[in-house]
Write an enzyme that holds these catalytic residues in place. Sequence first.
Site, mmCIF file in Angstrom:
data_model
loop_
_atom_site.group_PDB
_atom_site.id
_atom_site.type_symbol
_atom_site.label_atom_id
_atom_site.label_comp_id
_atom_site.label_asym_id
_atom_site.label_seq_id
_atom_site.Cartn_x
_atom_site.Cartn_y
_atom_site.Cartn_z
ATOM 1 N N TYR A 281 0.878 -1.166 0.000
ATOM 2 C CA TYR A 281 0.000 0.000 0.000
ATOM 3 C C TYR A 281 0.917 1.218 0.000
ATOM 4 O O TYR A 281 2.036 1.159 -0.516
ATOM 5 C CB TYR A 281 -0.907 -0.099 1.237
ATOM 6 C CG TYR A 281 -2.124 0.788 1.218
ATOM 7 C CD1 TYR A 281 -2.957 0.876 0.109
ATOM 8 C CD2 TYR A 281 -2.464 1.523 2.353
ATOM 9 C CE1 TYR A 281 -4.081 1.685 0.113
ATOM 10 C CE2 TYR A 281 -3.602 2.330 2.372
ATOM 11 C CZ TYR A 281 -4.398 2.412 1.245
ATOM 12 O OH TYR A 281 -5.510 3.225 1.263
ATOM 13 N N ARG B 203 -5.804 10.422 -11.070
ATOM 14 C CA ARG B 203 -5.202 11.190 -9.971
ATOM 15 C C ARG B 203 -4.701 10.189 -8.936
ATOM 16 O O ARG B 203 -5.271 10.043 -7.864
ATOM 17 C CB ARG B 203 -6.209 12.153 -9.343
ATOM 18 C CG ARG B 203 -5.566 13.162 -8.400
ATOM 19 C CD ARG B 203 -6.585 13.807 -7.478
ATOM 20 N NE ARG B 203 -7.290 12.844 -6.669
ATOM 21 C CZ ARG B 203 -6.807 12.322 -5.532
ATOM 22 N NH1 ARG B 203 -5.602 12.650 -5.092
ATOM 23 N NH2 ARG B 203 -7.529 11.457 -4.847
ATOM 24 N N LYS C 76 -6.010 -2.496 -2.410
ATOM 25 C CA LYS C 76 -7.050 -2.417 -1.385
ATOM 26 C C LYS C 76 -7.376 -3.829 -0.920
ATOM 27 O O LYS C 76 -8.384 -4.419 -1.282
ATOM 28 C CB LYS C 76 -8.294 -1.716 -1.940
ATOM 29 C CG LYS C 76 -8.042 -0.292 -2.404
ATOM 30 C CD LYS C 76 -7.726 0.624 -1.225
ATOM 31 C CE LYS C 76 -7.473 2.063 -1.672
ATOM 32 N NZ LYS C 76 -7.269 2.985 -0.567
ATOM 33 N N GLU D 20 -11.850 5.042 -6.500
ATOM 34 C CA GLU D 20 -10.512 5.410 -6.032
ATOM 35 C C GLU D 20 -9.809 6.309 -7.043
ATOM 36 O O GLU D 20 -9.769 6.001 -8.235
ATOM 37 C CB GLU D 20 -9.634 4.154 -5.852
ATOM 38 C CG GLU D 20 -9.956 3.336 -4.632
ATOM 39 C CD GLU D 20 -9.462 3.958 -3.350
ATOM 40 O OE1 GLU D 20 -8.556 4.823 -3.392
ATOM 41 O OE2 GLU D 20 -9.977 3.574 -2.288
ATOM 42 N N ASP D 21 -9.238 7.400 -6.567
ATOM 43 C CA ASP D 21 -8.269 8.206 -7.309
ATOM 44 C C ASP D 21 -8.755 8.655 -8.684
ATOM 45 O O ASP D 21 -8.030 8.592 -9.673
ATOM 46 C CB ASP D 21 -6.946 7.435 -7.424
ATOM 47 C CG ASP D 21 -6.217 7.387 -6.085
ATOM 48 O OD1 ASP D 21 -6.751 7.919 -5.102
ATOM 49 O OD2 ASP D 21 -5.117 6.814 -6.016
ATOM 50 N N ASP E 258 -13.666 6.538 -1.856
ATOM 51 C CA ASP E 258 -12.722 6.419 -0.750
ATOM 52 C C ASP E 258 -11.933 7.703 -0.522
ATOM 53 O O ASP E 258 -11.595 8.037 0.618
ATOM 54 C CB ASP E 258 -11.765 5.256 -1.022
ATOM 55 C CG ASP E 258 -10.878 4.943 0.170
ATOM 56 O OD1 ASP E 258 -11.385 4.969 1.300
ATOM 57 O OD2 ASP E 258 -9.685 4.681 -0.033
ATOM 58 N N ASP E 259 -11.641 8.451 -1.589
ATOM 59 C CA ASP E 259 -10.860 9.685 -1.442
ATOM 60 C C ASP E 259 -11.661 10.770 -0.752
ATOM 61 O O ASP E 259 -11.120 11.537 0.059
ATOM 62 C CB ASP E 259 -10.392 10.182 -2.815
ATOM 63 C CG ASP E 259 -9.581 9.128 -3.538
ATOM 64 O OD1 ASP E 259 -8.535 8.743 -3.019
ATOM 65 O OD2 ASP E 259 -10.007 8.672 -4.607
ATOM 66 N N ASN F 248 0.180 11.861 0.020
ATOM 67 C CA ASN F 248 0.889 10.615 -0.299
ATOM 68 C C ASN F 248 1.538 10.703 -1.668
ATOM 69 O O ASN F 248 1.062 11.437 -2.534
ATOM 70 C CB ASN F 248 -0.097 9.441 -0.283
ATOM 71 C CG ASN F 248 -0.437 8.990 1.119
ATOM 72 O OD1 ASN F 248 0.436 8.850 1.953
ATOM 73 N ND2 ASN F 248 -1.714 8.751 1.382
#
Length: 554
Positions: free
Chosen positions: A80, A134, A152, A216-217, A239-240, A403
């Site tokens: 991760y 992203r 994940k 995600e992203d 999730d973001d 991150n």
Amino acid sequence: MALAHSPLSTLTPNGAISMAPRIPPYFLNTDHRQRCLAQLRTKSTGLEKYIYLNGLKERDPNLFYEVLLSNMLEMIPILYTPTVGDACSNYSHIWRRPEGLYVSIENKGHIRQVLRTWPSGDASRIAVVTDGSRILGLGDLGANGLPISIGKFGYPPTSTVPICLDLGTNTQKFIEDPLYLGVRRKRPDTPEMDEFMDEFMEAMKDVFPQLAVQFEDFSTDNAFRYLDMFRSQYRCFNDDIQGTGAVVLSGFVNAARLASAASGIPLTEHKILFFGAGSAGIGVAKQLLSFFTLMGMSEEDAKHRIYTVDSKGLITADRKGLQEHKKFFARTDYNGPPLTNLAEIIKYVKPTALLGLAPSVFVKSCVSGGGTKNGIIQNAFTEEVVKLMDVINTRPIIFPLSNPVSLCEVDYSDAVGWTNGSVIFASGSPYKPIEYQGKLYEPGQGNNMYIFPGIGLGTILSKARHVTDDMVEQASLALSSSLTREESTAELVYPRLVRIRHISAQIALAVIRAAQTAGVDENVILRNLSDDALLEYIQAKQWQPGSNQTLTRL
């Protein structure tokens, strides 16, 4: 006996059973998990370790998950954040074998057929979906973003569908890379993207009727756009926006209590400054409204406790061309010249908390003294900034959450040293404990893996029709209240990751109860269970790997 029928065994001339010559005769007398760990530890870089573990997962999934669950603190930074960022950046070059599912823009009109190729079919319970636009703080990685979905790993592997939507990329170097795995075109405009996403989500519901979708992203605008578009139609969450918001709210609740206990400031008087106003930043800011509204404040009053900063400085309502998602927290009470320097903004706002969630490109004008890498600010919370926070506050709350760790706004050792140990700290990527002036300091990590497994599991088990805001809020509060007495005494803001499975079960319980309260649960039989019985039921549903000594893929 089973061994007599095993392809790994053979008969000797006198009829005795022995292991096949290709399997060492005393293999079963050794611990192969320790052998795998020893092999892993010979790798010199995080990326090499990632490649090794991916190969192990392909050869023997049970063994992989046994090694993972027995060595969480060592494995998580490899699989991760932060190493998954390196894996994504280099994915077209390190690719070995099919791992997830690609759905291409060129599949438009035939997406159902593509989804039906996934082997687990109706057994699938959650899909982790990215479009690679992203990835972490690294920008548009296109088809290289698949490891984000694979990483994940909070769900049973046989019920998870890692998906990358290959919609092209606006990063020219990937289009020109002869080894790039994705479609070589620029990303679609909004109407074409909407048409694709409508077909994709409808097909997902048809092919995987019991499945929840975890986004995600996605790029900032699309993250908000598709969450708003689909959240009431399908079983999905982002999730973001929601996961990050929930995990930061949880840590902030505990941090604010520590800060208020030291300073005497009422909890309602905290002021939060966000450095970054992308999907994660604004999503977290909206979630943190709950910190104030749960204490009886109106949403409008709560908004006044939150300030946001982007590449142009303090976000004010009179700025021309302001993006739609930034308007919610835009200040209407500042009439002076634009505040563009972070230190000057801190002097004006006097925040009790500084949170860093900067998107992938952040101009240097906001900070002085921070380095840059590929146009991205590194160490944006400079010594001047951190010391200002320390002067203003008895115990400053500083959460550098960007991150991977190379893009973190401030290193833990610097934050501790510049505040003489008074900082209350949590980062997005892991840092090790440090000793300062004879005292051991242990950092917090605001990692989404505290939250998304519990939200996903609770959503799946309750068969919630959709994920409500209260389900996310209750997940956050369950996490904040999960500290043990020892963790509270150590002034931690997050529980230790070694307890993640138990914590995820507690969060799933809170999510199920919230779904029941909202009336969106379809598994109504769970309503009749006591909390203890429901927790036992949830824990029984948590996946466990089988024995590693089955020799299934050696």
